[in-house]
Enzyme design. Structure first.
Site, mmCIF file in Angstrom:
data_model
loop_
_atom_site.group_PDB
_atom_site.id
_atom_site.type_symbol
_atom_site.label_atom_id
_atom_site.label_comp_id
_atom_site.label_asym_id
_atom_site.label_seq_id
_atom_site.Cartn_x
_atom_site.Cartn_y
_atom_site.Cartn_z
ATOM 1 N N LYS A 181 60.603 96.584 10.076
ATOM 2 C CA LYS A 181 60.380 97.863 9.379
ATOM 3 C C LYS A 181 60.655 99.058 10.299
ATOM 4 O O LYS A 181 60.418 98.985 11.505
ATOM 5 C CB LYS A 181 58.923 97.880 8.882
ATOM 6 N N CYS A 220 67.884 107.485 6.399
ATOM 7 C CA CYS A 220 66.798 107.329 5.421
ATOM 8 C C CYS A 220 66.763 108.534 4.489
ATOM 9 O O CYS A 220 66.585 109.669 4.931
ATOM 10 C CB CYS A 220 65.444 107.193 6.108
ATOM 11 N N LYS A 234 72.825 102.670 11.843
ATOM 12 C CA LYS A 234 72.842 102.421 10.395
ATOM 13 C C LYS A 234 73.262 103.676 9.635
ATOM 14 O O LYS A 234 72.616 104.727 9.734
ATOM 15 C CB LYS A 234 71.455 101.956 9.943
ATOM 16 N N GLY A 265 69.818 97.058 -4.045
ATOM 17 C CA GLY A 265 69.964 95.895 -4.914
ATOM 18 C C GLY A 265 71.388 95.733 -5.427
ATOM 19 O O GLY A 265 72.285 96.507 -5.061
HETATM 20 C C1 LIG Z 1 61.259 99.097 0.066
HETATM 21 C C2 LIG Z 1 62.383 99.416 1.002
HETATM 22 C C3 LIG Z 1 62.092 99.918 2.274
HETATM 23 C C4 LIG Z 1 63.127 100.218 3.172
HETATM 24 N N1 LIG Z 1 62.829 100.673 4.432
HETATM 25 C C5 LIG Z 1 63.832 100.901 5.326
HETATM 26 C C6 LIG Z 1 63.551 101.304 6.676
HETATM 27 O O1 LIG Z 1 62.404 101.402 7.107
HETATM 28 N N2 LIG Z 1 64.607 101.543 7.501
HETATM 29 C C7 LIG Z 1 65.909 101.398 7.079
HETATM 30 O O2 LIG Z 1 66.847 101.627 7.870
HETATM 31 N N3 LIG Z 1 66.201 100.998 5.820
HETATM 32 C C8 LIG Z 1 65.198 100.747 4.941
HETATM 33 N N4 LIG Z 1 65.506 100.329 3.673
HETATM 34 C C9 LIG Z 1 66.916 100.153 3.276
HETATM 35 C C10 LIG Z 1 67.347 98.690 3.409
HETATM 36 O O3 LIG Z 1 67.208 98.224 4.732
HETATM 37 C C11 LIG Z 1 68.825 98.509 2.943
HETATM 38 O O4 LIG Z 1 69.666 99.355 3.711
HETATM 39 C C12 LIG Z 1 69.030 98.862 1.478
HETATM 40 O O5 LIG Z 1 67.926 98.450 0.696
HETATM 41 C C13 LIG Z 1 70.315 98.233 0.914
HETATM 42 O O6 LIG Z 1 70.302 96.827 0.997
HETATM 43 P P1 LIG Z 1 69.825 95.875 -0.235
HETATM 44 O O7 LIG Z 1 70.564 96.332 -1.450
HETATM 45 O O8 LIG Z 1 70.163 94.482 0.207
HETATM 46 O O9 LIG Z 1 68.349 96.081 -0.377
HETATM 47 C C14 LIG Z 1 64.475 100.018 2.767
HETATM 48 C C15 LIG Z 1 64.750 99.515 1.484
HETATM 49 C C16 LIG Z 1 63.740 99.205 0.605
HETATM 50 C C17 LIG Z 1 64.085 98.642 -0.741
#
Ligand SMILES: Cc1cc2nc3c(=O)[nH]c(=O)nc-3n(C[C@H](O)[C@H](O)[C@H](O)COP(=O)(O)O)c2cc1C
Length: 301
Positions: free
Chosen positions: A45, A130, A165, A217
Protein backbone atom coordinates in the site's frame (compact mmCIF):
# COMPACT_ATOMS: atom_id res chain seq x y z
CA UNK A 1 8.74 -25.81 -17.97
CA UNK A 2 9.36 -22.40 -19.50
CA UNK A 3 11.68 -19.98 -17.68
CA UNK A 4 9.58 -17.21 -16.10
CA UNK A 5 12.46 -15.09 -14.75
CA UNK A 6 12.49 -11.39 -15.61
CA UNK A 7 14.81 -8.57 -14.58
CA UNK A 8 14.31 -4.87 -13.84
CA UNK A 9 17.70 -3.15 -13.67
CA UNK A 10 19.69 -5.68 -11.64
CA UNK A 11 16.72 -6.96 -9.68
CA UNK A 12 15.65 -10.51 -10.50
CA UNK A 13 11.98 -11.58 -10.34
CA UNK A 14 11.12 -15.30 -10.24
CA UNK A 15 8.10 -14.55 -12.44
CA UNK A 16 6.56 -11.39 -13.94
CA UNK A 17 3.37 -11.30 -11.83
CA UNK A 18 3.14 -8.66 -9.10
CA UNK A 19 0.35 -7.22 -6.99
CA UNK A 20 -0.73 -3.60 -7.57
CA UNK A 21 -0.39 -1.17 -4.69
CA UNK A 22 -3.51 -0.61 -2.59
CA UNK A 23 -5.22 -3.81 -3.65
CA UNK A 24 -3.23 -6.42 -1.70
CA UNK A 25 -2.61 -4.71 1.65
CA UNK A 26 0.87 -5.62 2.89
CA UNK A 27 0.62 -9.15 1.53
CA UNK A 28 0.04 -10.70 4.96
CA UNK A 29 -3.71 -10.22 4.67
CA UNK A 30 -3.65 -12.70 1.76
CA UNK A 31 -1.22 -15.23 3.30
CA UNK A 32 -3.94 -17.80 4.08
CA UNK A 33 -5.38 -17.58 0.58
CA UNK A 34 -2.44 -17.61 -1.80
CA UNK A 35 1.18 -18.82 -1.44
CA UNK A 36 2.95 -15.47 -1.29
CA UNK A 37 6.33 -16.90 -2.33
CA UNK A 38 4.85 -17.84 -5.71
CA UNK A 39 4.13 -14.18 -6.56
CA UNK A 40 6.91 -12.39 -8.47
CA UNK A 41 6.65 -9.24 -6.35
CA UNK A 42 4.34 -7.68 -3.76
CA UNK A 43 3.87 -3.93 -4.07
CA UNK A 44 2.48 -2.78 -0.77
CA UNK A 45 0.00 0.00 0.00
CA UNK A 46 1.08 3.58 -0.69
CA UNK A 47 3.36 4.93 2.06
CA UNK A 48 3.96 8.59 2.87
CA UNK A 49 6.37 10.41 5.18
CA UNK A 50 3.60 11.30 7.64
CA UNK A 51 0.45 9.32 8.46
CA UNK A 52 -2.69 10.07 6.42
CA UNK A 53 -6.32 9.53 7.35
CA UNK A 54 -7.48 9.18 3.77
CA UNK A 55 -10.78 10.57 2.53
CA UNK A 56 -14.21 10.23 4.14
CA UNK A 57 -16.63 7.48 3.11
CA UNK A 58 -18.12 6.65 0.71
CA UNK A 59 -14.86 6.06 -1.07
CA UNK A 60 -15.61 3.08 -3.27
CA UNK A 61 -18.28 2.57 -5.94
CA UNK A 62 -18.76 -0.39 -8.25
CA UNK A 63 -19.12 0.52 -11.93
CA UNK A 64 -19.68 -1.43 -15.15
CA UNK A 65 -16.58 -3.66 -15.49
CA UNK A 66 -14.69 -1.82 -12.78
CA UNK A 67 -14.76 0.34 -9.69
CA UNK A 68 -14.10 3.90 -8.57
CA UNK A 69 -12.11 4.60 -5.41
CA UNK A 70 -10.98 7.71 -3.57
CA UNK A 71 -9.25 6.09 -0.60
CA UNK A 72 -6.69 8.90 -0.62
CA UNK A 73 -3.49 7.12 0.45
CA UNK A 74 -4.60 6.21 3.97
CA UNK A 75 -1.55 4.89 5.82
CA UNK A 76 0.28 5.28 9.13
CA UNK A 77 3.43 6.83 7.71
CA UNK A 78 6.87 5.51 6.85
CA UNK A 79 8.21 5.23 10.41
CA UNK A 80 5.25 3.06 11.45
CA UNK A 81 5.82 0.96 8.34
CA UNK A 82 9.51 0.48 9.14
CA UNK A 83 8.92 -0.32 12.80
CA UNK A 84 5.75 -2.41 12.78
CA UNK A 85 4.98 -3.73 9.30
CA UNK A 86 8.40 -4.33 7.79
CA UNK A 87 9.43 -6.88 10.49
CA UNK A 88 6.31 -8.92 9.66
CA UNK A 89 6.85 -9.00 5.90
CA UNK A 90 10.62 -8.91 5.51
CA UNK A 91 10.94 -12.71 5.36
CA UNK A 92 8.32 -13.30 2.67
CA UNK A 93 10.25 -15.01 -0.10
CA UNK A 94 9.51 -12.57 -2.92
CA UNK A 95 10.45 -9.01 -3.89
CA UNK A 96 8.75 -6.67 -1.44
CA UNK A 97 8.35 -3.28 -3.10
CA UNK A 98 7.12 -0.19 -1.27
CA UNK A 99 4.87 2.26 -3.11
CA UNK A 100 5.95 5.78 -2.08
CA UNK A 101 3.95 8.99 -2.30
CA UNK A 102 4.37 12.56 -1.09
CA UNK A 103 3.29 16.17 -1.39
CA UNK A 104 6.65 17.72 -2.33
CA UNK A 105 10.02 16.63 -3.68
CA UNK A 106 11.35 16.78 -0.11
CA UNK A 107 8.71 14.49 1.40
CA UNK A 108 9.04 11.96 -1.45
CA UNK A 109 12.81 11.94 -1.04
CA UNK A 110 12.77 11.67 2.74
CA UNK A 111 10.30 8.77 2.62
CA UNK A 112 12.45 7.01 -0.01
CA UNK A 113 15.61 7.63 2.01
CA UNK A 114 14.13 5.89 5.04
CA UNK A 115 13.01 2.92 2.94
CA UNK A 116 16.48 2.74 1.38
CA UNK A 117 17.68 1.56 4.82
CA UNK A 118 15.49 -1.58 4.74
CA UNK A 119 17.60 -4.56 3.60
CA UNK A 120 14.66 -6.69 2.49
CA UNK A 121 13.08 -4.01 0.27
CA UNK A 122 15.00 -4.07 -3.03
CA UNK A 123 12.86 -1.50 -4.87
CA UNK A 124 10.33 1.29 -4.54
CA UNK A 125 7.50 2.26 -6.83
CA UNK A 126 7.15 6.04 -6.87
CA UNK A 127 3.51 7.03 -7.12
CA UNK A 128 3.37 10.35 -8.98
CA UNK A 129 -0.10 9.49 -10.23
CA UNK A 130 -2.63 9.24 -7.36
CA UNK A 131 -5.76 11.13 -8.43
CA UNK A 132 -7.35 11.11 -4.96
CA UNK A 133 -5.24 13.50 -2.89
CA UNK A 134 -5.41 17.29 -2.76
CA UNK A 135 -1.68 18.02 -2.57
CA UNK A 136 0.95 16.21 -4.59
CA UNK A 137 0.11 12.79 -6.01
CA UNK A 138 -1.06 13.14 -9.58
CA UNK A 139 -0.11 16.83 -9.72
CA UNK A 140 3.51 15.79 -10.28
CA UNK A 141 2.76 13.07 -12.78
CA UNK A 142 0.90 15.18 -15.30
CA UNK A 143 3.81 17.31 -16.49
CA UNK A 144 7.33 16.41 -17.60
CA UNK A 145 8.88 19.01 -15.30
CA UNK A 146 6.83 17.83 -12.30
CA UNK A 147 7.69 14.17 -12.88
CA UNK A 148 11.37 14.92 -13.52
CA UNK A 149 11.66 16.99 -10.33
CA UNK A 150 10.38 14.17 -8.11
CA UNK A 151 12.44 11.46 -9.81
CA UNK A 152 15.59 13.59 -9.58
CA UNK A 153 15.09 14.28 -5.87
CA UNK A 154 14.44 10.62 -5.08
CA UNK A 155 17.23 9.29 -7.30
CA UNK A 156 19.69 11.41 -5.33
CA UNK A 157 18.92 9.55 -2.10
CA UNK A 158 17.69 6.14 -3.28
CA UNK A 159 20.27 3.69 -4.60
CA UNK A 160 18.16 0.58 -5.25
CA UNK A 161 15.68 -0.18 -8.04
CA UNK A 162 13.44 2.81 -8.75
CA UNK A 163 10.16 2.21 -10.58
CA UNK A 164 8.04 5.30 -11.37
CA UNK A 165 4.27 4.83 -11.64
CA UNK A 166 2.67 6.98 -14.31
CA UNK A 167 -0.74 8.59 -14.60
CA UNK A 168 -3.02 7.91 -17.56
CA UNK A 169 -4.75 11.28 -16.99
CA UNK A 170 -2.47 13.03 -19.49
CA UNK A 171 -2.38 13.77 -23.19
CA UNK A 172 1.17 12.50 -23.79
CA UNK A 173 2.29 9.73 -21.45
CA UNK A 174 5.33 8.97 -23.63
CA UNK A 175 7.01 12.31 -22.95
CA UNK A 176 6.45 11.88 -19.20
CA UNK A 177 7.97 8.38 -19.32
CA UNK A 178 10.97 9.80 -21.17
CA UNK A 179 11.39 12.55 -18.56
CA UNK A 180 11.49 9.90 -15.82
CA UNK A 181 14.00 7.82 -17.78
CA UNK A 182 16.26 10.85 -18.24
CA UNK A 183 16.32 11.48 -14.49
CA UNK A 184 17.44 7.94 -13.73
CA UNK A 185 14.28 5.85 -13.24
CA UNK A 186 15.09 2.14 -13.62
CA UNK A 187 11.58 1.34 -14.90
CA UNK A 188 8.14 2.87 -15.32
CA UNK A 189 4.87 1.22 -14.32
CA UNK A 190 1.57 2.15 -15.91
CA UNK A 191 -1.25 2.82 -15.46
CA UNK A 192 -2.65 4.25 -12.26
CA UNK A 193 -6.41 4.85 -12.21
CA UNK A 194 -8.34 7.02 -14.66
CA UNK A 195 -10.31 9.89 -13.09
CA UNK A 196 -14.05 9.29 -13.08
CA UNK A 197 -17.37 10.06 -11.41
CA UNK A 198 -20.65 8.37 -10.46
CA UNK A 199 -23.93 10.03 -9.43
CA UNK A 200 -26.67 9.10 -6.95
CA UNK A 201 -29.64 10.28 -9.02
CA UNK A 202 -32.12 10.25 -6.10
CA UNK A 203 -29.91 12.53 -4.02
CA UNK A 204 -28.71 14.37 -7.13
CA UNK A 205 -25.15 14.29 -5.89
CA UNK A 206 -21.89 12.41 -6.46
CA UNK A 207 -21.64 8.94 -4.91
CA UNK A 208 -18.05 9.51 -3.76
CA UNK A 209 -17.23 11.80 -0.82
CA UNK A 210 -14.76 13.92 -2.77
CA UNK A 211 -16.87 13.90 -5.95
CA UNK A 212 -14.33 12.12 -8.17
CA UNK A 213 -12.37 8.89 -7.91
CA UNK A 214 -9.99 6.65 -9.81
CA UNK A 215 -11.44 4.07 -12.19
CA UNK A 216 -9.82 0.62 -12.22
CA UNK A 217 -10.64 -2.90 -13.35
CA UNK A 218 -11.35 -4.50 -16.76
CA UNK A 219 -12.97 -1.28 -18.05
CA UNK A 220 -9.56 0.41 -18.29
CA UNK A 221 -7.61 -2.44 -19.88
CA UNK A 222 -7.67 -1.28 -23.52
CA UNK A 223 -6.51 2.21 -22.50
CA UNK A 224 -3.71 0.76 -20.37
CA UNK A 225 -2.63 -1.60 -23.12
CA UNK A 226 -2.34 1.21 -25.65
CA UNK A 227 -0.27 3.30 -23.23
CA UNK A 228 2.03 0.38 -22.37
CA UNK A 229 2.57 -0.26 -26.08
CA UNK A 230 3.38 3.40 -26.78
CA UNK A 231 5.74 3.80 -23.81
CA UNK A 232 7.49 0.45 -24.33
CA UNK A 233 8.28 1.47 -27.90
CA UNK A 234 9.69 4.84 -26.79
CA UNK A 235 11.92 4.17 -23.76
CA UNK A 236 14.87 1.82 -23.17
CA UNK A 237 14.08 1.04 -19.52
CA UNK A 238 11.65 -1.81 -18.68
CA UNK A 239 7.92 -1.13 -18.52
CA UNK A 240 5.64 -2.73 -15.92
CA UNK A 241 2.09 -3.01 -17.26
CA UNK A 242 -1.15 -2.87 -15.30
CA UNK A 243 -4.74 -1.81 -15.61
CA UNK A 244 -7.62 -4.26 -15.64
CA UNK A 245 -5.61 -7.45 -15.78
CA UNK A 246 -7.81 -10.31 -14.58
CA UNK A 247 -6.72 -13.36 -16.57
CA UNK A 248 -3.68 -15.11 -18.03
CA UNK A 249 -4.62 -13.87 -21.48
CA UNK A 250 -4.79 -10.25 -20.26
CA UNK A 251 -1.29 -10.57 -18.78
CA UNK A 252 0.09 -12.04 -21.99
CA UNK A 253 -1.44 -9.18 -24.01
CA UNK A 254 0.45 -6.66 -21.85
CA UNK A 255 3.71 -8.57 -22.19
CA UNK A 256 3.32 -8.85 -25.95
CA UNK A 257 2.83 -5.06 -26.03
CA UNK A 258 6.21 -4.66 -24.32
CA UNK A 259 5.69 -5.07 -20.57
CA UNK A 260 8.57 -6.88 -18.85
CA UNK A 261 6.34 -7.55 -15.84
CA UNK A 262 2.71 -6.96 -14.89
CA UNK A 263 0.69 -6.03 -11.80
CA UNK A 264 -2.76 -7.21 -10.83
CA UNK A 265 -4.99 -4.87 -8.81
CA UNK A 266 -8.78 -4.84 -8.68
CA UNK A 267 -9.02 -8.50 -9.77
CA UNK A 268 -7.65 -9.47 -6.32
CA UNK A 269 -10.95 -8.29 -4.81
CA UNK A 270 -12.90 -10.73 -6.99
CA UNK A 271 -10.48 -13.65 -6.72
CA UNK A 272 -7.75 -13.37 -4.06
CA UNK A 273 -5.87 -16.26 -5.72
CA UNK A 274 -5.73 -14.55 -9.13
CA UNK A 275 -1.97 -13.83 -8.98
CA UNK A 276 -1.07 -17.52 -8.63
CA UNK A 277 -3.60 -18.48 -11.32
CA UNK A 278 -2.14 -15.97 -13.77
CA UNK A 279 1.44 -17.03 -12.96
CA UNK A 280 0.56 -20.72 -13.50
CA UNK A 281 -1.47 -19.77 -16.58
CA UNK A 282 1.45 -17.94 -18.20
CA UNK A 283 3.66 -20.95 -17.57
CA UNK A 284 1.15 -23.36 -19.16
CA UNK A 285 0.57 -21.02 -22.12
CA UNK A 286 4.30 -20.79 -22.83
CA UNK A 287 4.64 -24.58 -22.62
CA UNK A 288 1.65 -25.12 -24.89
CA UNK A 289 3.10 -22.70 -27.46
CA UNK A 290 6.59 -24.21 -27.43
CA UNK A 291 8.25 -21.21 -25.74
CA UNK A 292 11.21 -21.96 -23.50
CA UNK A 293 11.30 -18.54 -21.88
CA UNK A 294 8.97 -15.64 -21.10
CA UNK A 295 11.47 -13.45 -22.97
CA UNK A 296 10.15 -14.93 -26.23
CA UNK A 297 6.86 -13.07 -25.92
CA UNK A 298 7.91 -9.70 -24.42
CA UNK A 299 7.36 -6.94 -26.97
CA UNK A 300 6.54 -9.22 -29.91
CA UNK A 301 3.64 -7.01 -31.00
C1 LIG B 1 -8.71 0.53 -3.59
C2 LIG B 1 -7.51 0.94 -4.39
C3 LIG B 1 -6.43 1.53 -3.74
C4 LIG B 1 -5.29 1.92 -4.47
N1 LIG B 1 -4.21 2.46 -3.81
C5 LIG B 1 -3.08 2.78 -4.51
C6 LIG B 1 -1.91 3.28 -3.85
O1 LIG B 1 -1.85 3.39 -2.63
N2 LIG B 1 -0.84 3.60 -4.62
C7 LIG B 1 -0.84 3.44 -5.98
O2 LIG B 1 0.17 3.75 -6.65
N3 LIG B 1 -1.92 2.95 -6.63
C8 LIG B 1 -3.04 2.62 -5.93
N4 LIG B 1 -4.12 2.11 -6.60
C9 LIG B 1 -4.07 1.92 -8.06
C10 LIG B 1 -3.70 0.48 -8.42
O3 LIG B 1 -2.45 0.12 -7.90
C11 LIG B 1 -3.70 0.29 -9.97
O4 LIG B 1 -2.79 1.21 -10.55
C12 LIG B 1 -5.06 0.53 -10.60
O5 LIG B 1 -6.10 0.05 -9.77
C13 LIG B 1 -5.17 -0.11 -11.99
O6 LIG B 1 -4.99 -1.51 -11.94
P1 LIG B 1 -6.23 -2.56 -11.84
O7 LIG B 1 -7.20 -2.19 -12.91
O8 LIG B 1 -5.60 -3.91 -12.03
O9 LIG B 1 -6.81 -2.39 -10.48
C14 LIG B 1 -5.26 1.71 -5.87
C15 LIG B 1 -6.37 1.11 -6.51
C16 LIG B 1 -7.48 0.72 -5.80
C17 LIG B 1 -8.61 0.06 -6.52
Amino acid sequence: MADLNVKISNLQFKNPVMTASGTFGYGLEFADLVPLHEIGGIIVKGTTLHSREGNDSPRMVETASGMLNCVGLQNKGVDYFCKHIYPQIRDIDTNIIVNVSGDSAETYAECARRINELDAVPAIELNISCPNVKEGGMAFGVSCAGAAGIVKAVRAVYQKTLIVKLSPNVTDIVSIARACEEEGADAVSLINTLMGMAIDIEKREPLLSIRTGGLSGPAIKPVALRMVYDVAHAVKIPVVGLGGISSTEDAIEFMMCGATAIEIGTANFIDPTITKKVKDGISSWLDAHGCRSIQEIIGVV
